[in-house]
Design a protein around this motif. Structure first.
Motif, short mmCIF file in Angstrom:
data_model
loop_
_atom_site.label_atom_id
_atom_site.label_comp_id
_atom_site.label_asym_id
_atom_site.label_seq_id
_atom_site.Cartn_x
_atom_site.Cartn_y
_atom_site.Cartn_z
N LEU A 50 -105.15 -18.72 17.75
CA LEU A 50 -104.20 -17.60 17.86
C LEU A 50 -103.86 -17.31 19.33
O LEU A 50 -102.71 -17.02 19.68
CB LEU A 50 -104.77 -16.36 17.18
N ARG A 51 -104.94 -17.32 20.17
CA ARG A 51 -104.69 -17.09 21.59
C ARG A 51 -103.77 -18.16 22.17
O ARG A 51 -102.86 -17.87 22.96
CB ARG A 51 -106.02 -17.03 22.35
N GLU A 52 -104.05 -19.41 21.77
CA GLU A 52 -103.19 -20.49 22.26
C GLU A 52 -101.75 -20.33 21.74
O GLU A 52 -100.78 -20.51 22.49
CB GLU A 52 -103.76 -21.84 21.82
N GLU A 53 -101.65 -19.99 20.44
CA GLU A 53 -100.30 -19.79 19.88
C GLU A 53 -99.60 -18.61 20.55
O GLU A 53 -98.39 -18.66 20.85
CB GLU A 53 -100.39 -19.57 18.37
N LEU A 54 -100.38 -17.52 20.80
CA LEU A 54 -99.79 -16.36 21.47
C LEU A 54 -99.34 -16.71 22.89
O LEU A 54 -98.27 -16.33 23.34
CB LEU A 54 -100.82 -15.21 21.49
N GLY A 55 -100.19 -17.48 23.59
CA GLY A 55 -99.80 -17.91 24.93
C GLY A 55 -98.56 -18.78 24.90
O GLY A 55 -97.65 -18.65 25.73
N SER A 56 -98.57 -19.71 23.90
CA SER A 56 -97.40 -20.58 23.77
C SER A 56 -96.16 -19.76 23.45
O SER A 56 -95.07 -19.99 23.99
CB SER A 56 -97.65 -21.62 22.68
N ARG A 57 -96.33 -18.76 22.54
CA ARG A 57 -95.20 -17.91 22.17
C ARG A 57 -94.72 -17.11 23.39
O ARG A 57 -93.52 -16.99 23.65
CB ARG A 57 -95.64 -16.96 21.06
N THR A 58 -95.69 -16.60 24.15
CA THR A 58 -95.32 -15.83 25.35
C THR A 58 -94.58 -16.71 26.36
O THR A 58 -93.56 -16.31 26.94
CB THR A 58 -96.58 -15.24 26.01
N ARG A 59 -95.15 -17.94 26.55
CA ARG A 59 -94.48 -18.85 27.48
C ARG A 59 -93.09 -19.22 26.97
O ARG A 59 -92.13 -19.34 27.74
CB ARG A 59 -95.34 -20.11 27.67
N ALA A 60 -92.98 -19.41 25.64
CA ALA A 60 -91.67 -19.74 25.06
C ALA A 60 -90.68 -18.60 25.28
O ALA A 60 -89.51 -18.81 25.65
CB ALA A 60 -91.81 -20.06 23.58
N ILE A 61 -91.17 -17.35 25.06
CA ILE A 61 -90.29 -16.19 25.27
C ILE A 61 -89.88 -16.09 26.74
O ILE A 61 -88.71 -15.83 27.08
CB ILE A 61 -90.98 -14.90 24.80
N GLU A 62 -90.87 -16.28 27.65
CA GLU A 62 -90.55 -16.23 29.08
C GLU A 62 -89.55 -17.32 29.45
O GLU A 62 -88.62 -17.11 30.23
CB GLU A 62 -91.82 -16.38 29.91
N SER A 63 -89.76 -18.53 28.86
CA SER A 63 -88.82 -19.62 29.13
C SER A 63 -87.43 -19.29 28.60
O SER A 63 -86.42 -19.51 29.26
CB SER A 63 -89.34 -20.91 28.48
N LEU A 64 -87.41 -18.72 27.35
CA LEU A 64 -86.12 -18.32 26.79
C LEU A 64 -85.47 -17.24 27.64
O LEU A 64 -84.25 -17.25 27.87
CB LEU A 64 -86.31 -17.82 25.35
N ARG A 65 -86.30 -16.27 28.11
CA ARG A 65 -85.76 -15.21 28.95
C ARG A 65 -85.19 -15.79 30.26
O ARG A 65 -84.09 -15.43 30.68
CB ARG A 65 -86.83 -14.17 29.25
N ALA A 66 -85.97 -16.70 30.88
CA ALA A 66 -85.48 -17.32 32.11
C ALA A 66 -84.21 -18.12 31.86
O ALA A 66 -83.24 -18.08 32.64
CB ALA A 66 -86.57 -18.22 32.71
N THR A 67 -84.22 -18.86 30.72
CA THR A 67 -83.01 -19.63 30.37
C THR A 67 -81.83 -18.71 30.14
O THR A 67 -80.70 -18.97 30.58
CB THR A 67 -83.27 -20.48 29.13
N ALA A 68 -82.08 -17.60 29.44
CA ALA A 68 -81.01 -16.63 29.18
C ALA A 68 -80.47 -16.05 30.48
O ALA A 68 -79.25 -15.92 30.66
CB ALA A 68 -81.52 -15.52 28.26
N MET A 69 -81.38 -15.68 31.38
CA MET A 69 -80.92 -15.13 32.67
C MET A 69 -80.13 -16.16 33.45
O MET A 69 -79.10 -15.85 34.07
CB MET A 69 -82.12 -14.65 33.49
N GLY A 70 -80.61 -17.44 33.39
CA GLY A 70 -79.85 -18.49 34.07
C GLY A 70 -78.48 -18.68 33.46
O GLY A 70 -77.48 -18.85 34.17
N LEU A 71 -78.42 -18.65 32.11
CA LEU A 71 -77.12 -18.77 31.45
C LEU A 71 -76.22 -17.59 31.77
O LEU A 71 -75.01 -17.73 31.95
CB LEU A 71 -77.32 -18.88 29.93
#
Length: 550
Positions: free
Chosen positions: A86-107
């Protein structure tokens, strides 16, 4: 025996496990011997079984506890592993959200999307935003593709018309289009990597190129005309625009040069300058100021003035071109309105004009100026009438004319001079004041418009008068004529006798000097004499006829 039961018996009965077995055996023996009651013996006999069952219960409890512990341990391991996952999935989810957020800001920056910065882990809103941004990015990429296509078309059109090259900051050529290769005579391979000095013609000096480089290295656009030399040694001129392209620090990183071939125009300009120089040399030999002027309603502009204007009017040609009103300001106030109105009228009707007026030139001297203008066939670009003309200083002629008029003022004949123009017209540059008594027109008016004299000739005598003028002009011979003027003031017929003799001037032109004499009285006396003679002859004939009849 179970350890817990052993501890409890020891704590409750005061005996250990080994002693307890001996004591129980003794108690059982006592019961068997009848030392105790039967109930006590039964109780003492069942005590061992009770303890055995309690011990078995404790043993079973330990076994159950061991099983539970083992099961709990297994569950704990699984839970730990699940928590880790769960911790790994949560970290992955958090990293995915951060990546999506960064991608969104870049877009958002890429498509210039006006949206506040995202916070939190709202995947639904983030997903919606990503969908919108992706759509906008696709639209932007499509617009960019259209723009790139349009830019490619513009570049193609530019390459077809202009001479284009790109250089690095040292001036080395990194791009050359076909037009540059064509006009320079160098192949693209020969140009790429070479410095632009390969095209230097040597016509412009070092200061010219120093100014060019100081401009573009400062990040400014440079415009100018450059003479280059082709591979074959032929010179060609280009009108160049050099644009510096800057990097993110604002420093020029390369230069784009766009040029157009102006060799033909420069050749034409050189030809025109040479022709203008020849024209100036020719016009400067003319005894007067040759000029070209454009006149419209309330507007005047000089396009050419010969250098002798400084000698005649005390004005430089450049000053007159810059301020056309300088000539008008020199005309004395008494003559200014009439001269200006005459010029405007000539421009309106597109006819020639000739006049004389007084002018106070730059030196302060009062001078008489004779001006003649003739219209050109074509109008100026703004619709103004174009005139070619000449100014002549006729002060000495005016002074001589005044002296001549003073001499001829009391002479009872009208002294005159006339000449024939190239188009067959007759001009009278001088006629004395006595002519006014004969025809009723002033000498000044006749000098201004020579046709006024012809108009005063009696209509029956006019064909003979014109025939004599043309005949004398054709063979350059003297003429003599008797004719009648119709006085413009009184309407009376005035008989005049005119004579003129030709004289050839130094420049080859023929002029006739002559006079008109009023012979009206002589003609009347002659008519009276003729009448008397006719009457006498008639009387003599009558007498002869009478005598013959007798």
């Amino acid at each position: 025996m179970h350890k817990l039961l052993t501890r409890q018996i020891q704590r409750a009965l005061g005996v250990d496990a080994q002693t307890l077995t001996t004591v129980l055996a003794e108690l059982v023996q006592l019961g068997a011997n009848g030392a105790v009651s039967p109930q006590a013996a039964g109780l003492l006999g069942g005590m061992g079984m009770l303890l055995k069952r309690v011990d078995e219960a404790y043993q079973q409890s330990d076994r159950d506890l061991e099983l539970k512990t083992r099961s709990l341990e297994l569950s704990s391991v699984e839970l730990t592993e699940s928590n880790s996952r769960l911790r790994e999935e949560l970290g992955s989810r958090t990293r995915a959200i951060e990546s999506l957020r960064a991608t969104a800001m870049g877009l958002m920056e890429f498509v210039d999307f006006d949206q506040p910065e995202l916070h939190g882990d709202n995947l639904e809103s983030l997903s919606e935003l990503m969908s919108t941004l992706v759509q906008q990015k696709e639209d932007s990429q499509r617009d960019l593709q259209f723009a790139l296509t349009d830019l490619a078309h513009q570049k193609f059109a530019l390459d077809q018309h202009a001479i284009v090259s790109t250089t690095d900051v040292q001036g080395n050529i990194i791009y050359a289009n076909d037009r540059l290769c064509e006009i320079s005579g160098y192949s693209r391979t020969e140009l790429l990597g070479k410095n632009h000095r390969i095209l230097d013609s040597g016509v412009q000096d070092k200061a010219f190129f120093a100014n060019l480089w100081s401009t573009i290295t400062a990040g400014k656009v440079w415009h100018g005309e450059i003479c280059n030399r082709s591979k074959t040694g032929k010179l060609y001129w280009v009108n160049a625009t050099i644009v510096p392209l800057r990097d993110e620090t604002g420093t020029p990183s390369m230069y784009i040069a766009i040029r157009t071939d102006i060799t033909e125009r420069k050749t034409m300009e050189a030809t025109i300058k040479a022709a203008e120089a020849r024209l100036r040399r020719i016009t400067n030999t003319v005894p007067g100021v040759v000029f070209q002027v454009q006149i419209a309603a309330g507007h005047i502009r000089y396009t050419f003035v010969s250098d002798r204007v400084e000698e005649v009017l005390g004005i430089t040609p450049q000053a007159l071109v810059e301020n056309p009103l300088l000539v008008r300001q020199q005309v004395v106030e008494e003559d200014r309105a009439q001269v200006w109105q005459s010029l405007q009228d000539a421009a309106l009707r597109r006819v020639a004009w000739r006049g004389e007026y007084r002018a106070r030139v730059a030196q302060g001297d009062m001078r008489w100026i004779r001006s003649e203008i003739s219209p050109e066939p074509e109008l100026a670009a703004d619709g103004a009438t174009v005139f070619t003309g000449i100014w002549q200083d006729v002060t000495e002629l005016k002074e001589a004319d005044a002296r001549l008029r003073e001499v001829t003022q009391n002479v009872p004949v009208a002294v005159f001079q006339f000449y024939a123009t190239g188009d067959g017209q007759f001009r009278i540059p001088f006629i004395s004041d006595a002519i006014e008594k004969m025809c009723g027109v002033s000498s000044e008016a006749i000098v201004q418009d020579s046709d006024l004299l012809r108009q005063r000739v009696f209509k029956d005598d006019r064909p003979h008068f014109l025939s004599e003028l043309k005949g004398a002009s054709a063979v350059s011979q003297a003429m003599s004529i008797d004719m009648r003027f119709v006085n413009a003031l009184t309407g009376a017929l005035v008989w005049v006798h005119g004579e003129a003799r030709p004289r050839k001037l130094a420049q080859g032109q023929w002029v006739w000097n002559g006079y008109f004499a009023d012979i009206t009285a002589a003609k009347l006396a002659q008519d009276e004499l003729q009448k008397a003679k006719d009457e006498a002859e008639a009387a003599s004939h009558a007498k002869s006829d009478f005598l013959a009849n007798m």
